[in-house]
Design an enzyme around this catalytic site. Sequence first.
Site, PDB file in Angstrom:
ATOM      1  CD  GLN A  92     -36.000 -85.069  58.497  1.00  0.00           C
ATOM      2  OE1 GLN A  92     -35.847 -84.359  57.508  1.00  0.00           O
ATOM      3  NE2 GLN A  92     -36.496 -84.603  59.636  1.00  0.00           N
ATOM      4  CB  SER A 146     -39.587 -85.308  57.060  1.00  0.00           C
ATOM      5  OG  SER A 146     -38.941 -84.055  57.120  1.00  0.00           O
ATOM      6  CG  ASP A 173     -38.226 -81.343  60.545  1.00  0.00           C
ATOM      7  OD1 ASP A 173     -37.518 -82.136  59.897  1.00  0.00           O
ATOM      8  OD2 ASP A 173     -39.333 -80.933  60.137  1.00  0.00           O
TER       9      ASP A 173
END
Length: 317
Positions: free
Chosen positions: A302, A252, A230
Amino acid sequence: MSSSQAPEDQQGGGDPPGDLRSVLVTSVLNLEPLDEDLFRGRHYWVPTTQRLFGGQIVGQALVAAAKSVSEDVHVHSLHCYFVRTGDPKVPVLYQVERTRTGTSFSVRSVKAVQHGKPIFICQASFQQAQPSPLQHQFSMPAVPPPEELLDHEALIDQYLRDPNLQEMYRVGLNRIAAKEVPIEIKLVNPPILSQLQSKEPKQMFWVRARGHIGEGDMKMHCCVAAYISDYAFLGTALLPHQWQCNVHFMVSLDHSMWFHNPFRADHWMLYECESPWAGGSRGLVQGRLWRRDGILAVSCAQEGVIRVKSRVSESKL
């Protein structure tokens, strides 16, 4: 995944210097058991946004899920949603539901809770090793090895020594440098801050966990990779626009990972990131983590909220 341990020699890169255990294993991903399938996680590094780092929540949730399956199965995918902003001032509770335990595949659902409300939900799927003649993968990009590149700290120091660096960048870089991030990063094509311009929505960097993890359980390396995956990921979608826009809000929405081959998260891996689309105040990013020997270890995807404000150009009249 075909093995419970990463191939030490095949991956290459050697152990990081020193014998210190990685803080990702000893602290960040070391959950406190409270009851059966109930765990508490604490925070190590909080971004400058003062919101919980999404990779920490993903990694801790995968640790919790992995504790509820047998040693002979290994995670092959996870799919997550971030539903509320995490509070860095309080721990996170992780509740595991044993959704299904099958002969070949097992599924675990994890809910992360703060202040009595879910902030994150995740489903992780685990598989018994099953060899197959059906195999293929893309080719790893040709890039300089990490030994030829500046690490993140040296790169920031180089930027800060530039007398022409704008104050807005100097303040931001000093803020980043003051944070003790538990991963090491080396950008393949670092930007030249005095010659800022729009870039393709693509970036590559070498990454590994700080400290030593060792071969150990492959599940732990997957949990560390979940943490790593991430970092700077959603920012890939900003690269064509960051010089024309100020980021007002960026978080996110979801995060997915697929684990293909064994690896060691404390060895250098190439993180190849790209953003095929952005619009509607959202951006989509995709990533691949490559071992040094060219084996594709992990794929990621993502989507996130990205709200920006156009920069007002200065009048020359």
